[in-house]
Design an enzyme around this catalytic site. Structure first.
Site, PDB file in Angstrom:
ATOM      1  N   CYS A  71       4.719  30.792  12.155  1.00 27.49           N
ATOM      2  CA  CYS A  71       3.566  30.097  12.570  1.00 27.49           C
ATOM      3  C   CYS A  71       3.842  28.544  13.106  1.00 27.49           C
ATOM      4  CB  CYS A  71       2.175  30.205  11.747  1.00 27.49           C
ATOM      5  SG  CYS A  71       0.733  29.948  12.697  1.00 27.49           S
ATOM      6  N   HIS A  95       2.054  36.066  11.316  1.00 34.01           N
ATOM      7  CA  HIS A  95       2.087  35.928   9.813  1.00 34.01           C
ATOM      8  C   HIS A  95       2.361  37.200   9.239  1.00 34.01           C
ATOM      9  CE1 HIS A  95       0.371  31.805   8.860  1.00 34.01           C
ATOM     10  NE2 HIS A  95      -0.073  32.062  10.374  1.00 34.01           N
ATOM     11  N   GLU A 127       3.659  38.038   6.654  1.00 29.47           N
ATOM     12  CA  GLU A 127       3.286  38.398   5.211  1.00 29.47           C
ATOM     13  C   GLU A 127       2.168  39.081   4.848  1.00 29.47           C
ATOM     14  OE1 GLU A 127       1.777  34.231   6.043  1.00 29.47           O
ATOM     15  OE2 GLU A 127       3.198  35.462   6.919  1.00 29.47           O
TER      16      GLU A 127
END
Length: 546
Positions: free
Chosen positions: A383, A519, A521
């Protein structure tokens, strides 16, 4: 919600941060392993509409769902533990409840009635709980945020008390998590805080059916008998939440105590025997790691590691998949400068710059990115980390010394990063924003498709032509600079489906240098890991071996 769905309400007492989210997720894992369709829900008592504009230092990470909801970090636990994905229906706050009630009052939906906490607020809470549970769900586990006794939690507790009456005892269950302090000097476990917590819960009309007692050590049957006597909870419905090396052991520990079997019995569920072989494999993989790799995470919220919860877990999961323990070295970006940068990274195998907002600590991150690029240290930017990698490249390779982001430096003459003024959502709707738009709920949020460039490292890693990752940002690479950056050797290896937004960058001459606007994750799990993080950790391992 269908007429057979069962609801387990999870509350907490004595102190916060006991692990309600992990306990709730572990119970969901156990019931899922018995062939049941399980969903989860988190009710947050704060007055913010969502955590989107809250400081990560106060609230921790903001977890983004596939449909673009900014939610509590516990939903990240839920998705890492069970297979069902969360949506905006799986998390709501006091602020969202009041917003809905007040909007309906302005429309005249209440026909002139005086709006009160009971029944209007509690009715809205009950409506959201029931409407948020799909018809095919067997069991819903609903976690109530906060601690029993907090004034903010009272409307939620009153609402679930009413739901017990409306749905009946055969369809609802109250699980209460408390603390059993162990006094080392005296060598005693103290049950009084738990007694008072259950008493407080009873005072508002809720009798706990099951107690989960968080304790440093196992407690014996004599303590259980004492707790049962003073809390009116059956002794065989009292379970231990003991400290473990990894949270992914918790479902196995509860299963060994017969917790899931007791839930099946109490709710009269038609469930098969638990098959935890897959979960046992996860824990075995974690236990079998050999060696260690150090990753430097350069951010501004490093004083609270919960601010990067999903990212930490994604790195750990990737390490487990690669057979190593990942040690994260948190570096405060405000402390990094040109004179000391080497001292921070001389002992690390890779560098990572995560997402974030605001100008504080930005130059330290850019210096860190430059160090990774020039010294062939594997680098991953996420990001804001990608945006700063582009700025660093523009400054030091293209020679645009004042290159910046219009978010961080509104008057810059070279905004290589600018506001996304228009984009198309996955459902085809077009969103538009300006610099004067509200901050809350106005970002590019949720899952978006990214088309990967043939022959790129990203394409090789993902082994796919396109991938969906979750986003949370309002700034992007300025398309006016893309051609110049590419001519200088930067590859935009991932773009939005309409080819307008840059989603992934990489430097082919570098050992491993990738940054993404999304993102990734948020979609990493201990069962399946994530290809991008696994490739990154592999590069870190190879770098540490050289």
């Amino acid at each position: 919600m269908n007429s057979n769905t069962k609801i387990i309400f999870v509350t907490g007492g004595v102190v916060s941060s006991l692990g309600k989210g992990v306990t709730a997720a572990s119970l969901a894992t156990l019931l899922e392993s018995r062939g049941l369709n399980v969903t989860m829900m988190k009710l947050d008592p704060y007055i913010n509409v969502d955590p989107g504009t809250m400081s990560p230092l106060q609230h921790g990470e903001v977890f983004v769902t596939e449909d673009g909801a900014e939610t509590d970090l516990d939903l990240g636990h839920y998705e890492r533990f069970i297979r069902n994905k969360m949506t905006q229906a799986n998390n709501f706050t006091t602020g969202k409840v009041y917003q809905s009630v007040l909007r309906r009052e302005r429309k005249g939906d209440y026909l002139g009635a005086t709006i009160q906490v009971i029944p209007h607020i509690t009715d809205e809470i009950k409506r959201r709980i029931c409407s948020g549970i799909a018809d095919d769900v067997d069991v819903a586990i609903v976690e109530i945020g906060g601690t029993v006794g907090d004034i903010e939690s009272q409307p939620f507790l009153e609402a679930i008390r009413q739901l017990r009456i409306e749905l009946g005892r055969n369809r609802t269950l109250f699980v209460h998590l408390t603390l059993l302090p162990y006094i080392k000097v005296a060598g005693e476990i103290k049950t009084k805080p738990t007694q008072h917590s259950v008493k407080e819960l009873r005072g508002i009309g809720i009798q706990a059916d099951v107690l989960v007692c968080r304790c440093e050590k196992k407690f014996d049957d004599s303590e259980k008998r004492k707790i049962a006597l003073f809390t009116n909870v059956d002794q065989d419905c009292i379970f231990t939440a003991e400290d473990v090396d990894t949270i992914y052991e918790v479902p196995l520990k509860y299963n060994q105590q017969g917790f899931d079997a007791k839930l099946v019995e109490l709710l009269n569920l038609n469930a098969k025997e638990a098959d935890l072989s897959e979960w046992q494999n996860v824990v075995n993989t974690i236990r079998d790691v050999k060696g260690e790799v150090i990753i430097a995470m350069v951010g501004k919220y490093v004083s609270l590691t919960e601010a990067y919860k999903s990212l930490n877990e994604a790195l750990y999961n990737a390490g487990y998949k690669k057979g190593v323990k990942v040690k994260i070295k948190f570096v405060d970006s405000e402390d990094v400068n040109e004179n000391n940068v080497e001292s921070y990274f001389k002992d690390v195998a890779a560098i990572l710059v995560p997402g974030g907002f605001g100008s504080r600590g930005v130059e330290g991150k850019i210096i860190s990115i430059k160090y990774a690029r020039e010294n062939q240290i594997p680098f991953l930017g996420i990001c804001l980390g990608m945006q700063l990698a582009v700025i660093e490249y523009a400054r030091n390779i293209l020679g645009i010394k004042d290159a910046h982001s219009s978010e961080l430096e509104p008057t810059t003459a070279n905004p290589v990063i600018g506001l996304i003024t228009e984009w198309q959502a996955e459902d085809g709707t077009v969103h538009q924003r300006t610099h004067s738009s509200d901050l809350g709920g106005t970002m590019r949020l949720g899952g978006y498709k990214c088309v990967l460039k043939q022959g790129s490292r990203a394409r090789e890693i993902y082994q796919a032509d396109e991938v969906v990752e979750r986003h949370r940002h309002r700034y992007e690479v300025n398309s006016n600079y893309v051609e110049r950056l590419e001519e200088a050797g930067l590859i935009f290896s991932g773009r939005s489906e309409d080819n307008k937004l840059m989603e992934l960058i990489e430097i082919p001459q570098h050992k491993w240098f990738i940054a993404c606007q999304a993102h990734p994750e948020f979609t990493s799990t201990p069962r399946y890991g994530h290809k991008l993080f696994e490739s990154y950790i592999q590069a870190a391992i190879e770098n540490s071996n050289n």
